[in-house]
Design an enzyme around this catalytic site. Structure first.
Site, short mmCIF file in Angstrom:
data_model
loop_
_atom_site.label_atom_id
_atom_site.label_comp_id
_atom_site.label_asym_id
_atom_site.label_seq_id
_atom_site.Cartn_x
_atom_site.Cartn_y
_atom_site.Cartn_z
N ALA A 243 0.81 -1.21 0.00
CA ALA A 243 0.00 0.00 0.00
C ALA A 243 0.85 1.26 0.00
O ALA A 243 2.08 1.22 0.05
CB ALA A 243 -0.94 -0.01 1.21
N HIS A 244 0.16 2.40 -0.04
CA HIS A 244 0.81 3.70 -0.15
C HIS A 244 1.77 3.97 1.01
O HIS A 244 1.54 3.61 2.15
CB HIS A 244 -0.24 4.81 -0.20
CG HIS A 244 -1.11 4.87 1.03
ND1 HIS A 244 -0.78 5.60 2.15
CD2 HIS A 244 -2.30 4.29 1.30
CE1 HIS A 244 -1.72 5.48 3.07
NE2 HIS A 244 -2.66 4.68 2.57
N ASN A 245 2.90 4.59 0.68
CA ASN A 245 3.91 5.05 1.64
C ASN A 245 4.62 3.93 2.38
O ASN A 245 5.30 4.19 3.38
CB ASN A 245 3.31 6.03 2.64
CG ASN A 245 2.95 7.36 1.99
OD1 ASN A 245 1.81 7.56 1.58
ND2 ASN A 245 3.93 8.25 1.86
N SER A 263 1.88 2.77 4.96
CA SER A 263 2.99 3.27 5.79
C SER A 263 3.65 2.19 6.65
O SER A 263 4.16 2.48 7.73
CB SER A 263 2.50 4.42 6.68
OG SER A 263 2.02 5.49 5.90
#
Length: 330
Positions: A243-245, A263
């Protein structure tokens, strides 16, 4: 058909030949399925009993195993049969799909794109504005590379893969079929009136290091801001979600159907077992291992192995499972 003598094979493996065979080897195969012209592998004593009935002429064997070659058969003893198998598979690896032309006439390439020497671009590929391909990049048919993406030398991208805008891909990477790089992250918040959801824009990108391999139908989402980062040498299986980051260190492994929420940070050499789920904002430190099917809710210390759902120290969890079985039996 490629044919090799046992001596030619051992020039690559640098092992010890025990026994004699005059058969030439046409390829590798499992112990039970091998024919007289094939080579097989024995990496554990639990498979030794299969050698007696196997039709293979040659077996690559861990040097700590005791086994006799038999008549007109031979062994190649090595330190690690699995690593030797990788070398032999490479020896017999068939040629990749053929390109009649370096750039197919149906490819759509923006006039601003820069294409390095020796690149191959298959049918119906799309390269957007200001895309940069290094030398020797291979795009199989139906690959889409969107604006301002950079791809390093000798990276191979298989059909159906989509790489969104502004991504940075290293050299010597392999992306298998239908990989998604740089799609929007999954981010929504309830609207002020409580009657709907507000989409959170994701305006960052994905940065992938060198020698990264990503399996079929896996996804790496772009960051909300800054970058989602995959470190050098990471190996990602099929059907994996990053997922993102998220930030992955060097040489991490993620097995099939595992996933990282937003994250998550992985240190160097972290191993994530199949079907494992990692909660958002968790850090799994260098050298840690997450057993298959586990659910990680908290940070994991360096070198630690965790299992279970929710995941806990492997030794503690195994003790709990033993006690539980005893209670059920009693």
């Amino acid at each position: 058909m490629k044919l090799f003598t046992i001596q030619e094979i051992n020039e690559i493996l640098k092992g010890e030949i025990i026994g004699v065979t005059n058969q030439k080897i046409s390829g590798p195969e499992e112990l039970q399925k091998a024919s007289i012209h094939q080579i097989t592998f024995i990496g554990s004593k639990k498979y030794l009993h299969l050698w007696e009935k196997s039709n293979a002429s040659v077996a690559v064997v861990n040097d700590n195993l005791v086994v006799e070659p038999g008549e007109n058969r031979a062994l190649i003893k090595v330190k690690n049969a699995d690593l030797a198998m990788a070398k032999i598979l490479e020896l017999f690896n068939p040629s990749p799909p053929h390109f009649d032309t370096e750039i197919h006439e149906t490819a759509v390439i923006h006039k601003s794109a820069i294409i390095g020497s020796g690149c191959k671009i298959g049918a119906n590929c799309y390269l957007g504005k200001d895309v940069i391909l290094g030398d020797g990049v291979v795009l199989y048919p139906n690959v889409c590379i969107f604006d301002e993406t950079k791809i390093g030398n000798n990276t191979v991208i298989w059909s159906g893969t989509v790489i969104r805008e502004r991504c940075e891909i290293g050299s010597l990477c392999i992306f298998h079929t239908n990989v998604s790089i740089g799609a929007d992250g999954f981010g929504y918040r309830p609207s002020e009136d409580g009657r709907g959801l507000i989409k959170i824009p994701h305006i960052g990108n994905v940065i992938i290091g060198n020698e990264v391999e990503i399996g079929a139908n896996s996804a790496v989402d772009r960051a909300k801001f800054s970058s989602t980062i995959i470190g050098d040498g990471c190996k990602i299986d099929n059907l994996v979600q990053i997922a993102h980051n998220c930030v992955l260190g060097r040489s991490c492994i993620m097995a099939g159907s595992s996933g990282l929420a937003g994250s998550v940070t992985l240190g160097d050499g972290v191993i994530i077992g199949g079907s494992s789920s990692i909660k958002d904002h968790v850090t799994i430190h260098t050298g840690a291992v997450v057993g298959g099917g586990s659910g990680v809710m908290n940070d994991v210390a360096a070198g630690k192995t965790v299992v279970g759902y929710p995941a806990a120290d492997a030794r503690d969890m195994f003790k709990q499972w033993v006690l539980l079985r005893k209670m059920i039996k009693s």
